[in-house]
Write a protein that holds these residues in place. Structure first.
Motif, mmCIF file in Angstrom:
data_model
loop_
_atom_site.group_PDB
_atom_site.id
_atom_site.type_symbol
_atom_site.label_atom_id
_atom_site.label_comp_id
_atom_site.label_asym_id
_atom_site.label_seq_id
_atom_site.Cartn_x
_atom_site.Cartn_y
_atom_site.Cartn_z
ATOM 1 N N SER A 121 8.772 4.225 36.268
ATOM 2 C CA SER A 121 9.115 4.913 35.025
ATOM 3 C C SER A 121 9.667 3.930 33.992
ATOM 4 C CB SER A 121 10.163 5.999 35.301
ATOM 5 O OG SER A 121 10.734 6.463 34.089
ATOM 6 N N GLY A 122 9.020 3.875 32.836
ATOM 7 C CA GLY A 122 9.500 3.005 31.766
ATOM 8 C C GLY A 122 10.816 3.463 31.186
ATOM 9 N N PHE A 154 -0.884 0.208 39.846
ATOM 10 C CA PHE A 154 -0.802 1.217 40.898
ATOM 11 C C PHE A 154 -1.597 2.473 40.554
ATOM 12 C CE2 PHE A 154 3.047 -1.274 41.820
ATOM 13 C CZ PHE A 154 2.835 -1.526 43.164
ATOM 14 N N GLY A 155 -1.634 2.855 39.287
ATOM 15 C CA GLY A 155 -2.445 4.006 38.885
ATOM 16 C C GLY A 155 -2.070 5.297 39.578
ATOM 17 N N LYS A 156 -0.802 5.557 39.751
ATOM 18 C CA LYS A 156 -0.358 6.771 40.447
ATOM 19 C C LYS A 156 -0.353 7.971 39.502
ATOM 20 C CE LYS A 156 3.554 8.742 42.978
ATOM 21 N NZ LYS A 156 4.947 8.538 43.441
ATOM 22 N N GLY A 159 4.080 -7.462 27.210
ATOM 23 C CA GLY A 159 3.729 -6.513 28.248
ATOM 24 C C GLY A 159 3.303 -5.174 27.662
ATOM 25 N N ALA A 160 3.609 -4.962 26.377
ATOM 26 C CA ALA A 160 3.187 -3.727 25.708
ATOM 27 C C ALA A 160 1.672 -3.619 25.663
ATOM 28 C CB ALA A 160 3.765 -3.677 24.295
ATOM 29 N N VAL A 161 0.981 -4.757 25.798
ATOM 30 C CA VAL A 161 -0.477 -4.715 25.763
ATOM 31 C C VAL A 161 -1.026 -3.884 26.917
ATOM 32 C CG1 VAL A 161 -0.858 -6.767 27.186
ATOM 33 C CG2 VAL A 161 -2.532 -6.155 25.423
ATOM 34 N N PHE A 162 -0.249 -3.785 28.002
ATOM 35 C CA PHE A 162 -0.706 -2.992 29.126
ATOM 36 C C PHE A 162 -0.761 -1.502 28.786
ATOM 37 C CE2 PHE A 162 1.001 -6.786 31.330
ATOM 38 C CZ PHE A 162 -0.146 -7.165 31.995
ATOM 39 N N LEU A 197 7.692 -5.958 33.771
ATOM 40 C CA LEU A 197 7.392 -5.598 35.152
ATOM 41 C C LEU A 197 6.875 -4.158 35.245
ATOM 42 C CD1 LEU A 197 10.446 -7.186 36.994
ATOM 43 C CD2 LEU A 197 8.092 -8.056 36.926
ATOM 44 N N THR A 198 7.519 -3.266 34.517
ATOM 45 C CA THR A 198 7.144 -1.855 34.582
ATOM 46 C C THR A 198 5.747 -1.608 34.026
ATOM 47 O OG1 THR A 198 9.440 -1.135 34.439
ATOM 48 C CG2 THR A 198 7.758 0.465 33.826
ATOM 49 N N GLN A 199 5.472 -2.148 32.835
ATOM 50 C CA GLN A 199 4.166 -1.925 32.224
ATOM 51 C C GLN A 199 3.049 -2.524 33.066
ATOM 52 O OE1 GLN A 199 5.477 0.523 30.137
ATOM 53 N NE2 GLN A 199 3.599 -0.038 29.076
ATOM 54 N N SER A 200 3.340 -3.652 33.722
ATOM 55 C CA SER A 200 2.328 -4.265 34.585
ATOM 56 C C SER A 200 2.041 -3.382 35.790
ATOM 57 C CB SER A 200 2.808 -5.645 35.050
ATOM 58 O OG SER A 200 3.088 -6.490 33.957
#
Length: 395
Positions: A198-199, A134-136, A32-35, A126-129
């Motif tokens: 928030s990660g 959402f792009g907030k 998920g770090a790829v995100f 889940l968070t990184q995705s």
């Protein structure tokens, strides 16, 4: 033959391979770090929005520090607790060989690490995705953006500001001069669209709440409860004056130990709000996400705190290491002396000895096996009944 050699040789290679594959799946979540290197969706925003007009600050707690506090420290504490606290069976009074005790300690440590890894990596994925989906904008986004105010009319994409007095005007991200690498830089600019969730918060709560649950289980810190006795006997405790003697509150210093990791997670989350990196809803949602991941991962590998006596679930059986079909029930084969080293040695790393007749209940679809066994063994100790004439199996 040396009992330690016999024990290790009896471990199924297929079972080991299945748990290695579990590790591969967890590493897939880490992907998920790829995100983090994929550009997020960039939502339109208003130049007069006060919620994204806060000043830019450096992180009070870096993500590296969060990793040390919420991942590395819990992993070390988990191993130390398993090696120091894990003891022999809780159901019978007979001691187990030293090599089997160490085998039990190592399994408890491995199960603890699996749960911790699942909790942290699931929340991370889940968070990184969601961040990119959402792009907030972050509360300090306008500082990161450094908008070109001289030509703002060229970037209007919505709103009624030009038609309604004091109306809102929405502009797109191309108004930002930082998009070309100036100001805070391209990386910080794009990270400005990753406010939700928030990660820091999710990882902190996923790792530290899991640690609290793990410590509560191993140190037997729970709200006192009377142990019911399902077998009706003349000695069954029923009077309220006697029920109170069945349990007691644990020492408060143990409760403090359990709460400390949660307090650390709360502090980490608070810095994300005070540093203007996330809004209040972002912090609350992310914290709840981390808590849910921690609870799910703990229960995935461990019995409940209240009924489990601090044990993790037993390993899977060899013939069910990679999955089971419908109607089978669970991933443990009972009564099969060749299924795995657990059954082959009539040794389980979880809860002690029970009879074959009692063990068969687990395959009957009853989801409260551990609770029933604890209650029935308590009843046997209360009534003085002996099962020494019956064959036993550790399950």
């Amino acid at each position: 033959m040396d009992p330690s050699r016999s024990l290790w040789r009896s471990i199924s290679k297929q079972l080991i391979l299945s748990y290695v594959f579990d590790g591969v799946v967890l590493m897939g979540c880490y992907r998920g770090a790829v995100f983090s290197i994929v550009a997020p969706i960039k939502r339109p925003f208003s130049l007069s929005d006060p919620s994204i007009s806060f000043p830019y600050r450096k992180d009070t707690i870096s993500i590296t520090t969060v990793g040390l506090v919420a991942i590395i420290a819990p992993a070390v504490i988990t191993a130390a607790v398993c090696l120091l606290v894990t003891q022999g069976p809780t159901v019978d009074e007979n001691p187990i060989p030293r090599v089997q005790l160490w085998y039990r300690k190592l399994w408890e440590c491995f199960a603890g690490w699996l749960g911790l890894g699942l909790s942290v990596l699931l929340s991370f994925f889940l968070t990184q995705s969601m961040k990119n989906l959402f792009g907030k904008p972050r509360p300090d986004f306008l500082f990161r953006c450094n908008p070109d105010l001289a030509t703002w009319q060229n970037y209007v994409v919505g709103g009624l500001g030009s038609q309604v007095p004091e109306g809102i005007v929405l502009v797109n991200w191309e108004i930002c001069q930082s998009k070309n690498g100036s100001g805070v830089g391209l990386s910080e600019f794009e990270d400005g669209f990753r406010s939700f969730p928030s990660g820091h918060c999710t990882i902190a709560f996923a790792g530290l709440v899991y640690l609290s649950l793990f410590l509560a289980a191993k140190l037997s810190v729970t709200i006192p409860f009377p142990m019911p006795t399902p077998l009706p006997t003349s000695n069954t405790i029923s009077s309220p004056s006697l029920i109170r003697n069945q349990a007691a509150a644990p020492p408060l210093f143990l409760l403090v130990i359990i709460i400390v990791p949660i307090g650390a997670a709360i502090y980490i989350a608070s810095t994300r709000y005070s540093d203007h990196k996330h809004g209040g809803f972002d912090v609350l949602f992310s914290s709840l996400e981390g808590v849910l991941c921690a609870w799910f991962s703990f229960r995935f590998y461990h019995l409940s705190i209240r009924r489990g006596s601090g044990w993790s679930w037993a390993p899977r059986s060899k013939d069910r290491a990679f999955g089971i079909g419908s109607g089978v029930g669970n991933y443990v084969t009972l009564g099969d002396t060749k299924a795995s080293n657990i059954v082959a040695n009539r040794t389980d790393l979880e809860s002690g000895r029970v009879t074959y007749e009692e063990a068969g209940r687990r395959d009957s679809g009853n989801g409260h096996f551990a609770e029933q066994m604890e209650m029935e063994n308590l009843a046997r100790r209360t009534t003085g009944r002996s099962d020494s004439s019956r064959r036993h199996l550790r399950v």
